[in-house]
Design an enzyme around this catalytic site. Sequence first.
Site, PDB file in Angstrom:
ATOM      1  N   ARG A 122       1.084   3.874  -1.864  1.00 58.66           N
ATOM      2  CA  ARG A 122       0.178   4.580  -0.879  1.00 58.66           C
ATOM      3  C   ARG A 122      -1.176   4.967  -1.863  1.00 58.66           C
ATOM      4  O   ARG A 122      -2.276   4.912  -1.298  1.00 58.66           O
ATOM      5  CB  ARG A 122       0.561   5.723  -0.422  1.00 58.66           C
ATOM      6  CG  ARG A 122       1.760   5.391   0.754  1.00 58.66           C
ATOM      7  CD  ARG A 122       2.707   6.298   1.003  1.00 58.66           C
ATOM      8  NE  ARG A 122       2.221   7.766   1.653  1.00 58.66           N
ATOM      9  CZ  ARG A 122       2.337   8.872   1.555  1.00 58.66           C
ATOM     10  NH1 ARG A 122       3.925   9.268   1.231  1.00 58.66           N
ATOM     11  NH2 ARG A 122       2.092   9.844   2.194  1.00 58.66           N
ATOM     12  N   ARG A 158      10.335  12.466   4.779  1.00 58.18           N
ATOM     13  CA  ARG A 158       9.616  11.202   5.424  1.00 58.18           C
ATOM     14  C   ARG A 158      10.178   9.770   4.485  1.00 58.18           C
ATOM     15  O   ARG A 158      10.391   9.948   3.317  1.00 58.18           O
ATOM     16  CB  ARG A 158       8.126  11.379   5.134  1.00 58.18           C
ATOM     17  CG  ARG A 158       7.593  12.112   6.091  1.00 58.18           C
ATOM     18  CD  ARG A 158       6.121  12.503   5.612  1.00 58.18           C
ATOM     19  NE  ARG A 158       5.540  11.393   5.351  1.00 58.18           N
ATOM     20  CZ  ARG A 158       4.122  11.641   4.958  1.00 58.18           C
ATOM     21  NH1 ARG A 158       3.316  12.811   5.514  1.00 58.18           N
ATOM     22  NH2 ARG A 158       3.242  10.457   4.641  1.00 58.18           N
ATOM     23  N   ARG A 184       7.347  18.422  -1.814  1.00 58.54           N
ATOM     24  CA  ARG A 184       7.374  18.441  -0.295  1.00 58.54           C
ATOM     25  C   ARG A 184       8.825  17.765   0.175  1.00 58.54           C
ATOM     26  O   ARG A 184       9.320  18.573   1.122  1.00 58.54           O
ATOM     27  CB  ARG A 184       6.223  17.674   0.237  1.00 58.54           C
ATOM     28  CG  ARG A 184       6.146  17.556   1.533  1.00 58.54           C
ATOM     29  CD  ARG A 184       4.763  16.983   2.159  1.00 58.54           C
ATOM     30  NE  ARG A 184       4.632  15.506   1.897  1.00 58.54           N
ATOM     31  CZ  ARG A 184       3.548  15.001   1.939  1.00 58.54           C
ATOM     32  NH1 ARG A 184       2.288  15.603   2.212  1.00 58.54           N
ATOM     33  NH2 ARG A 184       3.192  13.710   1.650  1.00 58.54           N
ATOM     34  N   ARG A 207      -9.241   5.950   7.054  1.00 59.57           N
ATOM     35  CA  ARG A 207      -8.712   5.609   5.675  1.00 59.57           C
ATOM     36  C   ARG A 207      -9.491   4.137   5.186  1.00 59.57           C
ATOM     37  O   ARG A 207      -9.017   4.015   4.145  1.00 59.57           O
ATOM     38  CB  ARG A 207      -7.316   5.234   5.934  1.00 59.57           C
ATOM     39  CG  ARG A 207      -6.320   6.284   5.357  1.00 59.57           C
ATOM     40  CD  ARG A 207      -5.221   5.929   5.875  1.00 59.57           C
ATOM     41  NE  ARG A 207      -4.049   6.517   5.009  1.00 59.57           N
ATOM     42  CZ  ARG A 207      -3.232   7.702   5.570  1.00 59.57           C
ATOM     43  NH1 ARG A 207      -3.656   8.104   6.572  1.00 59.57           N
ATOM     44  NH2 ARG A 207      -2.070   8.054   4.505  1.00 59.57           N
ATOM     45  N   LYS A 238      -3.904  17.819   2.385  1.00 61.16           N
ATOM     46  CA  LYS A 238      -4.802  17.653   3.346  1.00 61.16           C
ATOM     47  C   LYS A 238      -4.064  18.378   4.600  1.00 61.16           C
ATOM     48  O   LYS A 238      -4.745  19.124   5.588  1.00 61.16           O
ATOM     49  CB  LYS A 238      -5.069  16.066   4.036  1.00 61.16           C
ATOM     50  CG  LYS A 238      -6.064  15.339   2.994  1.00 61.16           C
ATOM     51  CD  LYS A 238      -6.277  14.066   3.319  1.00 61.16           C
ATOM     52  CE  LYS A 238      -5.381  13.180   3.781  1.00 61.16           C
ATOM     53  NZ  LYS A 238      -4.352  12.775   2.678  1.00 61.16           N
TER      54      LYS A 238
HETATM   55  P1  AMP Z   1      -0.255  10.170   6.257  1.00 63.14           P
HETATM   56  O1  AMP Z   1       0.806  11.023   7.000  1.00 63.14           O
HETATM   57  O2  AMP Z   1      -1.388  10.335   6.663  1.00 63.14           O
HETATM   58  O3  AMP Z   1       0.053  10.222   4.865  1.00 63.14           O
HETATM   59  O4  AMP Z   1       0.297   8.755   6.942  1.00 63.14           O
HETATM   60  C1  AMP Z   1       1.431   8.164   7.021  1.00 63.14           C
HETATM   61  C2  AMP Z   1       1.429   6.753   7.083  1.00 63.14           C
HETATM   62  O5  AMP Z   1       0.819   6.355   8.387  1.00 63.14           O
HETATM   63  C3  AMP Z   1       0.433   5.907   6.095  1.00 63.14           C
HETATM   64  O6  AMP Z   1       0.780   5.474   4.831  1.00 63.14           O
HETATM   65  C4  AMP Z   1       0.217   4.529   7.090  1.00 63.14           C
HETATM   66  O7  AMP Z   1       1.019   3.917   6.886  1.00 63.14           O
HETATM   67  C5  AMP Z   1       0.128   5.280   8.347  1.00 63.14           C
HETATM   68  N1  AMP Z   1      -1.539   5.704   8.662  1.00 63.14           N
HETATM   69  C6  AMP Z   1      -1.915   6.936   9.012  1.00 63.14           C
HETATM   70  N2  AMP Z   1      -3.112   7.112   9.175  1.00 63.14           N
HETATM   71  C7  AMP Z   1      -3.622   5.728   9.038  1.00 63.14           C
HETATM   72  C8  AMP Z   1      -4.892   5.077   9.180  1.00 63.14           C
HETATM   73  N3  AMP Z   1      -5.871   5.891   9.382  1.00 63.14           N
HETATM   74  N4  AMP Z   1      -5.090   3.579   9.012  1.00 63.14           N
HETATM   75  C9  AMP Z   1      -3.666   3.151   8.736  1.00 63.14           C
HETATM   76  N5  AMP Z   1      -2.512   3.604   8.776  1.00 63.14           N
HETATM   77  C10 AMP Z   1      -2.293   4.969   8.770  1.00 63.14           C
END
Ligand code: AMP
Length: 271
Positions: free
Chosen positions: A150, A139, A127, A88, A13
């Site tokens: 996740r 990360r 990554r 999400r 993404k």
């Molecule tokens: P990502 O970079 O999209 O994988 O997001 C990393 C982390 O940020 C996720 O595992 C969640 O802990 C938090 N996070 C990101 N977007 C959301 C969302 N829309 N709702 C809740 N938590 C989020």
Amino acid sequence: MRLILLGPPGSGKGTQAQRLVHKHNIVQLSTGEMLRAAVAAGTPVGLQAKDIMAAGGLVPDEIVISIISDRIDQPDARNGFILDGFPRTVPQAEALDELLKRKHMKLDAVVELRVNESALLDRVEKRAAETRARGEEVRVDDTPEVLVKRLASYRQLTEPLIHYYSERRKLLTVDGMMTIEAVTREITRILTALGAVEGKAAPTAQKGLRKAARPAARKAGKVARAAKKTSKTARKAAKSTSKSKKKAVKRPTRKAAPKRAKKLTKKRAKR
Ligand code: AMP
């Protein structure tokens, strides 16, 4: 152009969003990125999100909804945006619908990147290795253990969005296992067919989309067909209502005609 990219962690993404941003002069709104920045800056939101994120959990809805709502109002988002990592959950999607409505904005499409789960661990490990090679910090949630969590959260809470958006006829599925370049090409082709980006005009959209959305249609086919049927029936009903309305309007004119004729005859008789 306003777009949502949907897909499990490691589906690409972020990579695709960045490429589309350059190509179409829009902004990428990644809640994950924004939250990581908040954590790094030690803001109140960051402090609230830090442990949840490290454990692979979801940050409370009200926090991410408010972040997105504020971000959409920024001048650089006026030309369009790609939501990456948001919504999400179904409540987040409902909140997004509501806030876009309030802001008089329309979503063009939701692009689902479909990938084999078995490839995701490899991708996330790659990554992490690339990040390390660049001398950057990896990360904390890019570890196999957290990825499993996740992924489970994606399946349970985010996957229902596929049904949510396919019911609303917004969902388009792209094979995320293709090369990065091919995925970008396919997304652009879909968006062009939709008329969301410059190129082919929108009238060809249906033809183009039918081809583009084939994998999505396979899964969501029943729902989509049911929705189509319902809208067809609705259209038929509307047509017949408008026909009967037309008739209802015509009738008095037909009745009025003899009246006019009578009046004329009377006038002539007087003369
Ligand atoms: P990502 O970079 O999209 O994988 O997001 C990393 C982390 O940020 C996720 O595992 C969640 O802990 C938090 N996070 C990101 N977007 C959301 C969302 N829309 N709702 C809740 N938590 C989020």
